[in-house]
Motif scaffolding. Structure first.
Motif, mmCIF file in Angstrom:
data_model
loop_
_atom_site.group_PDB
_atom_site.id
_atom_site.type_symbol
_atom_site.label_atom_id
_atom_site.label_comp_id
_atom_site.label_asym_id
_atom_site.label_seq_id
_atom_site.Cartn_x
_atom_site.Cartn_y
_atom_site.Cartn_z
ATOM 1 N N PHE A 45 -17.580 47.784 153.124
ATOM 2 C CA PHE A 45 -18.199 47.723 154.441
ATOM 3 C C PHE A 45 -17.145 47.460 155.518
ATOM 4 N N ARG A 46 -16.253 46.508 155.248
ATOM 5 C CA ARG A 46 -15.177 46.213 156.217
ATOM 6 C C ARG A 46 -14.258 47.420 156.399
ATOM 7 N N GLY A 69 -28.754 49.666 155.977
ATOM 8 C CA GLY A 69 -29.223 50.212 157.250
ATOM 9 C C GLY A 69 -28.072 50.716 158.101
ATOM 10 N N PHE A 70 -26.983 49.975 158.127
ATOM 11 C CA PHE A 70 -25.779 50.382 158.841
ATOM 12 C C PHE A 70 -25.267 51.722 158.298
ATOM 13 N N ALA A 71 -25.216 51.820 156.969
ATOM 14 C CA ALA A 71 -24.715 53.045 156.338
ATOM 15 C C ALA A 71 -25.624 54.238 156.629
ATOM 16 N N PHE A 72 -26.937 54.065 156.554
ATOM 17 C CA PHE A 72 -27.857 55.163 156.853
ATOM 18 C C PHE A 72 -27.711 55.646 158.294
ATOM 19 N N ALA A 73 -27.596 54.704 159.215
ATOM 20 C CA ALA A 73 -27.457 55.076 160.623
ATOM 21 C C ALA A 73 -26.164 55.861 160.853
ATOM 22 N N TRP A 74 -25.066 55.374 160.294
ATOM 23 C CA TRP A 74 -23.795 56.074 160.491
ATOM 24 C C TRP A 74 -23.744 57.404 159.741
ATOM 25 N N HIS A 108 -26.231 59.436 159.432
ATOM 26 C CA HIS A 108 -26.934 60.352 160.326
ATOM 27 C C HIS A 108 -26.044 60.733 161.514
ATOM 28 N N LEU A 109 -25.359 59.760 162.084
ATOM 29 C CA LEU A 109 -24.495 60.029 163.237
ATOM 30 C C LEU A 109 -23.296 60.908 162.863
ATOM 31 N N LEU A 110 -22.716 60.677 161.713
ATOM 32 C CA LEU A 110 -21.549 61.459 161.305
ATOM 33 C C LEU A 110 -21.933 62.867 160.858
ATOM 34 N N HIS A 111 -23.129 63.029 160.286
ATOM 35 C CA HIS A 111 -23.571 64.369 159.890
ATOM 36 C C HIS A 111 -23.835 65.247 161.104
ATOM 37 N N SER A 112 -24.327 64.652 162.151
ATOM 38 C CA SER A 112 -24.630 65.444 163.344
ATOM 39 C C SER A 112 -23.359 65.868 164.075
ATOM 40 N N ASP A 113 -22.265 65.151 163.850
ATOM 41 C CA ASP A 113 -21.002 65.475 164.507
ATOM 42 C C ASP A 113 -19.912 65.614 163.437
ATOM 43 N N ALA A 114 -20.172 66.449 162.440
ATOM 44 C CA ALA A 114 -19.238 66.612 161.323
ATOM 45 C C ALA A 114 -17.981 67.335 161.772
ATOM 46 N N SER A 115 -16.849 66.714 161.490
ATOM 47 C CA SER A 115 -15.566 67.326 161.801
ATOM 48 C C SER A 115 -14.601 66.993 160.674
ATOM 49 N N GLU A 116 -13.440 67.590 160.733
ATOM 50 C CA GLU A 116 -12.437 67.377 159.696
ATOM 51 C C GLU A 116 -11.991 65.911 159.635
ATOM 52 N N ARG A 117 -11.826 65.283 160.785
ATOM 53 C CA ARG A 117 -11.343 63.906 160.799
ATOM 54 C C ARG A 117 -12.410 62.915 160.325
ATOM 55 N N ARG A 153 -12.957 61.564 155.866
ATOM 56 C CA ARG A 153 -12.593 60.296 155.206
ATOM 57 C C ARG A 153 -13.671 59.247 155.459
ATOM 58 N N LYS A 154 -14.182 59.211 156.661
ATOM 59 C CA LYS A 154 -15.253 58.274 156.993
ATOM 60 C C LYS A 154 -16.472 58.547 156.111
ATOM 61 N N MET A 155 -16.782 59.816 155.929
ATOM 62 C CA MET A 155 -17.934 60.187 155.101
ATOM 63 C C MET A 155 -17.715 59.793 153.636
ATOM 64 N N ARG A 156 -16.496 59.964 153.140
ATOM 65 C CA ARG A 156 -16.213 59.578 151.749
ATOM 66 C C ARG A 156 -16.399 58.075 151.560
ATOM 67 N N VAL A 157 -15.886 57.290 152.482
ATOM 68 C CA VAL A 157 -16.043 55.840 152.386
ATOM 69 C C VAL A 157 -17.511 55.459 152.544
ATOM 70 N N LEU A 158 -18.206 56.121 153.450
ATOM 71 C CA LEU A 158 -19.625 55.870 153.667
ATOM 72 C C LEU A 158 -20.435 56.185 152.417
ATOM 73 N N GLU A 159 -20.161 57.329 151.808
ATOM 74 C CA GLU A 159 -20.866 57.707 150.573
ATOM 75 C C GLU A 159 -20.551 56.730 149.444
ATOM 76 N N SER A 160 -19.318 56.264 149.396
ATOM 77 C CA SER A 160 -18.935 55.279 148.384
ATOM 78 C C SER A 160 -19.715 53.979 148.576
ATOM 79 N N LEU A 161 -19.818 53.522 149.824
ATOM 80 C CA LEU A 161 -20.587 52.310 150.120
ATOM 81 C C LEU A 161 -22.049 52.494 149.725
ATOM 82 N N MET A 162 -22.618 53.614 150.067
ATOM 83 C CA MET A 162 -24.030 53.859 149.735
ATOM 84 C C MET A 162 -24.234 53.910 148.224
#
Length: 137
Positions: free
Chosen positions: A113-114, A58-63, A65-74, A77-86
């Motif tokens: 997750f950490r 649930g944490f990963a799905f929420a983030w 959605h939040l990161l896709h709506s505000d996608a930026s270059e920085r 890395r967050k998205m890669r780790v998020l996709e890896s967790l999912m």
């Protein structure tokens, strides 16, 4: 005389016979209760692990959605780790209790997750209680 000898043997051997019968009954009762207790413990432990994984998901799905709506270059890395967790959560063997690397995979998910929480600058607090589990920030 033979009848008297048989009766004497029955009295002398009664202790050994009752000991053997008592042991067998105790073993059968213990085995039955052990299986019941083992099932209860396994179900409880499985529910806790499932609840923990569900909170991470649930944490990963929420983030996501939040990161896709505000996608930026920085945020890449967050998205890669998020996709890896999912991906790790999707591959987790929920229906195989005999999976030999279950705890290793669970530890990897916790570590990922950490890592994600660190990248997002979020301090999670996952709690297990009688009322249920929860993830707070």
């Amino acid at each position: 005389m033979a009848g008297r000898q048989d009766m004497f043997d029955a009295i002398v051997m009664a202790d050994e016979r009752f000991h053997g019968e008592g042991y067998q009954e105790g073993y059968e009762d213990g085995s039955s209760l052990g299986r019941i207790e083992g099932r209860q413990h396994g179900a409880l432990r499985g529910a806790k692990i499932g609840s923990e994984i569900g909170c991470y998901q649930g944490f990963a799905f929420a983030w996501k959605h939040l990161l896709h709506s505000d996608a930026s270059e920085r945020d890449s890395r967050k998205m890669r780790v998020l996709e890896s967790l999912m991906g790790m959560i999707e591959k987790f063997p929920y229906d195989d209790p005999a999976y030999d690397r279950l705890h290793e995979d669970l530890d990897r998910i916790r570590g990922k997750f950490r890592q994600l929480c660190s990248l997002l600058n979020v301090q999670p607090d996952f709690k297990m209680s009688a009322e249920g589990s929860g993830l707070s920030f």
